[in-house]
Design a protein around this motif. Structure first.
Motif, PDB file in Angstrom:
ATOM      1  N   ARG A   1     101.546 -39.670  50.564  1.00  0.00           N
ATOM      2  CA  ARG A   1     102.311 -38.596  49.922  1.00  0.00           C
ATOM      3  C   ARG A   1     103.228 -37.888  50.912  1.00  0.00           C
ATOM      4  O   ARG A   1     104.429 -37.828  50.728  1.00  0.00           O
ATOM      5  CB  ARG A   1     101.352 -37.575  49.287  1.00  0.00           C
ATOM      6  N   CYS A   2     102.680 -37.359  52.030  1.00  0.00           N
ATOM      7  CA  CYS A   2     103.519 -36.540  52.918  1.00  0.00           C
ATOM      8  C   CYS A   2     103.978 -37.287  54.170  1.00  0.00           C
ATOM      9  O   CYS A   2     104.840 -36.788  54.891  1.00  0.00           O
ATOM     10  CB  CYS A   2     102.794 -35.258  53.291  1.00  0.00           C
ATOM     11  N   GLY A   3     103.401 -38.454  54.440  1.00  0.00           N
ATOM     12  CA  GLY A   3     103.921 -39.268  55.539  1.00  0.00           C
ATOM     13  C   GLY A   3     103.370 -38.946  56.922  1.00  0.00           C
ATOM     14  O   GLY A   3     103.781 -39.555  57.910  1.00  0.00           O
ATOM     15  N   ILE A   4     102.422 -37.990  57.029  1.00  0.00           N
ATOM     16  CA  ILE A   4     101.839 -37.693  58.344  1.00  0.00           C
ATOM     17  C   ILE A   4     101.083 -38.927  58.844  1.00  0.00           C
ATOM     18  O   ILE A   4     100.367 -39.580  58.079  1.00  0.00           O
ATOM     19  CB  ILE A   4     100.865 -36.499  58.291  1.00  0.00           C
ATOM     20  N   VAL A   5     101.246 -39.251  60.149  1.00  0.00           N
ATOM     21  CA  VAL A   5     100.553 -40.387  60.752  1.00  0.00           C
ATOM     22  C   VAL A   5      99.312 -39.869  61.477  1.00  0.00           C
ATOM     23  O   VAL A   5      99.403 -38.882  62.225  1.00  0.00           O
ATOM     24  CB  VAL A   5     101.475 -41.122  61.746  1.00  0.00           C
ATOM     25  N   TYR A   6      98.170 -40.539  61.250  1.00  0.00           N
ATOM     26  CA  TYR A   6      96.930 -40.135  61.912  1.00  0.00           C
ATOM     27  C   TYR A   6      96.418 -41.226  62.823  1.00  0.00           C
ATOM     28  O   TYR A   6      96.431 -42.407  62.491  1.00  0.00           O
ATOM     29  CB  TYR A   6      95.837 -39.828  60.874  1.00  0.00           C
ATOM     30  N   PHE A   7      95.950 -40.823  63.994  1.00  0.00           N
ATOM     31  CA  PHE A   7      95.169 -41.696  64.864  1.00  0.00           C
ATOM     32  C   PHE A   7      94.184 -40.822  65.620  1.00  0.00           C
ATOM     33  O   PHE A   7      94.623 -39.890  66.288  1.00  0.00           O
ATOM     34  CB  PHE A   7      96.036 -42.479  65.858  1.00  0.00           C
ATOM     35  N   PRO A   8      92.885 -41.088  65.541  1.00  0.00           N
ATOM     36  CA  PRO A   8      92.214 -42.089  64.711  1.00  0.00           C
ATOM     37  C   PRO A   8      92.438 -41.838  63.213  1.00  0.00           C
ATOM     38  O   PRO A   8      92.838 -40.740  62.835  1.00  0.00           O
ATOM     39  CB  PRO A   8      90.738 -41.897  65.068  1.00  0.00           C
ATOM     40  N   LYS A   9      92.127 -42.850  62.417  1.00  0.00           N
ATOM     41  CA  LYS A   9      92.363 -42.777  60.978  1.00  0.00           C
ATOM     42  C   LYS A   9      91.614 -41.617  60.343  1.00  0.00           C
ATOM     43  O   LYS A   9      90.534 -41.248  60.782  1.00  0.00           O
ATOM     44  CB  LYS A   9      91.898 -44.076  60.308  1.00  0.00           C
ATOM     45  N   LYS A  10      92.209 -41.055  59.293  1.00  0.00           N
ATOM     46  CA  LYS A  10      91.567 -39.983  58.527  1.00  0.00           C
ATOM     47  C   LYS A  10      91.366 -40.441  57.090  1.00  0.00           C
ATOM     48  O   LYS A  10      92.047 -41.355  56.600  1.00  0.00           O
ATOM     49  CB  LYS A  10      92.449 -38.726  58.545  1.00  0.00           C
TER      50      LYS A  10
END
Lengths: 390, 132
Positions: free
Chosen positions: B26-35
């Motif tokens: 939806r908003c395009g935020i990138v996560y690392f580690p995965k959420k």
């Protein structure tokens, strides 16, 4: 909201206590607090015990039962774990149990037996306060995490290595006046800088030591506490949590949860930070005290270096911080630290702190951090139940 | 103890071996580690391959290490801000602490971490190296 009073305190000596077990330590502080309160152990309705690593360090979990067994009681007895903030979180549970009508009198303990394992094993156990999957796997230690905050802070605010060392110098000085402190030796800036590097730029003398110890307090409902000689009142209490890992934090040069917890506690107490006379902050590493006094709003952001050089954070200065010697020199038995901070504030507010007494103190504050700022508890205490404006 | 468990490391291979994160649909935020849950409360994510390029936000050199890491001590660890946004803890290899600065550009390299336990299973993963 109903006030909760502290009617008794007790603490063991802090240090490398080879002759005392986890159970011995817990028994000593519990009995001292009950004796100080001048109550019978049979008056206690509920027990909370803050502890982080007894499973790793002593092979012993289930401390709730151990605490009640010592007192020959069958009341509910609960262990609380929130890394280095375990003690303060336990205190909040005790306070809430009284406010919620579950209990009239609550015993709250904090205990840690650390010296039955080697330093490397202790280092690994303590990393459980961080994010094991990402921080632990990369070989980080707690000193390493705070060293990264120190580097970021020094880079942003131009704090010098010499200024940072002043935290440990001051706390060792204070500890010489505290009979229960782990260390009673003064140190110099040069000694801090020349001690061995643990995690660059932090040296051995920037780090709180591995310490055994236990501390206990007795809490009572307002109408009961009023019948005691000189109860100290919990005027406000705040807790805030943040990410488990440091890398996910929005800032590396402050601990936002400290600011949030302080705002909640002070709002409940209806006091400004400027009314606080004496403060115990969480100086697990020297940089932690620097960030704490700024996060709490005791001094302006980025000014810690100058203010420490002026000696303002000494017990006889304008902003007395860690009169007991702090975690650095009084010692840091993880689960016990939050309750020992309360012990020191009660001593100061009762005017019983001896040579380190800051003068007449009406309002005290404790600041206890779990992990790198993942859990923070701030409590505000007063000699009087109501805010008299001071 | 737990650090000797190959299973505990194996289940994170996509993240640990090739920096695979995820991105909110939806908003395009990138996560690392995965959420599993985005800040925007969305639960729909797609896998996202990070470039492994970033810069050093802060760093330290560990001289007193946990027992599993004693053979490689001292070693540098930092917090890296990846080009796509996430910040991640990583060892910084092939440099001494004196050669590092806040703001240095780094890129990922695949390296051995540890050999632990009676079985001597070797753990691998991503570390970071300065871009010359």
């Amino acid at each position: 909201m109903e006030k909760v009073g502290i009617i008794g305190i007790g603490a063991t000596k802090f240090g490398e206590l080879w002759k005392q077990s986890l159970r011995d330590l817990l028994a000593e502080s519990q009995l001292k607090a009950i004796e100080d309160a001048k109550i019978s152990e049979k008056d206690i309705d509920l027990i909370f015990t803050g502890n982080m690593c007894s499973g790793d360090f002593s092979g012993q979990n289930h401390l709730g039962s151990m605490a009640s067994e010592i007192l020959n009681l069958n009341v509910p007895s609960i262990r609380v774990e929130a890394a280095c903030a375990s003690g303060s979180v336990a205190l909040r549970q005790g306070m809430q149990a009284i406010r919620g009508g579950e209990a009239d009198i609550v015993l709250v303990n904090g205990v840690e037996k650390m010296t039955d394992v080697q330093t490397r094993q202790a280092t690994t156990g303590l990393m459980g306060a961080g994010d094991e999957e990402w921080e632990g796997f990369n070989g980080l230690t707690f000193c390493g995490l705070y060293a990264m905050m120190a580097r970021a802070y020094m880079h942003k605010y131009r704090l010098t290595r010499e200024q940072l060392a002043l935290v440990s110098v001051k706390n060792h000085k204070h500890a010489t006046y505290n009979p229960i402190a782990h260390y009673h030796n003064e140190i110099t800036v040069d000694q801090v800088l020349n001690s061995s590097i643990i995690a660059d730029p932090l040296t051995l003398l920037d780090c709180s030591p591995i310490t055994d110890g236990s501390a206990s307090v007795v809490l009572a409902r307002e109408d009961i506490a009023r019948k005691f000689e000189s109860p100290i009142w919990i005027l406000g209490s705040g807790q805030a949590n943040d990410t488990l890992s440091l890398h996910a934090r929005k800032s590396l040069t402050e601990i936002p949860a400290s600011t949030h917890a302080a705002q909640r506690a002070l709002m409940q107490a209806k006091l400004g930070i400027d009314k606080v006379n004496v403060t115990e902050v969480h100086d697990c590493f020297s940089i932690a005290e620097v960030m704490a006094i700024e996060d709490l709003g005791l001094i302006p952001r980025g000014e810690a270096g100058r203010i420490m050089e002026e000696g303002q954070t000494y017990f006889d200065g304008k902003v007395p911080v860690n009169s007991c010697g702090g975690l650095k020199a009084c010692g840091h038995p993880i689960g016990a630290t939050g309750i020992k901070q309360v012990w020191e504030i009660v001593k100061q507010l009762r005017n019983e702190a001896g040579k380190r007494q800051i003068g007449k103190a009406n309002i005290g504050l404790t600041h206890n951090v779990g992990g790198t700022g993942s859990t923070v508890v701030v409590n505000v205490f007063g000699r009087d139940r109501e805010n008299k404006g001071y | 103890m737990h650090r000797q468990s190959p299973i505990l490391r194996w289940r994170k291979f996509p993240e640990r071996y090739r920096l695979e994160g995820n991105r909110c649909n939806r908003c395009g935020i990138v996560y690392f580690p995965k959420k599993e849950l985005c800040e925007c409360s969305c639960k729909e994510f797609s896998s996202f391959q990070l470039s492994g390029k970033g810069k050093i936000l802060t760093y330290t050199e560990i001289k007193s290490s946990p027992e599993e890491f004693s053979e490689m001590t001292p070693y540098c660890v930092g917090i890296i801000e990846l080009a796509e946004g996430p910040k991640i803890t990583g060892q910084i290899t092939d440099a001494t602490v004196d050669e590092l600065k806040v703001g240095d550009d780094v890129e990922q390299v695949f390296r051995k971490f540890l050999a632990v336990g009676d079985s001597g299973v070797i753990h691998y993963g991503v570390k970071f190296k300065k871009i010359e």
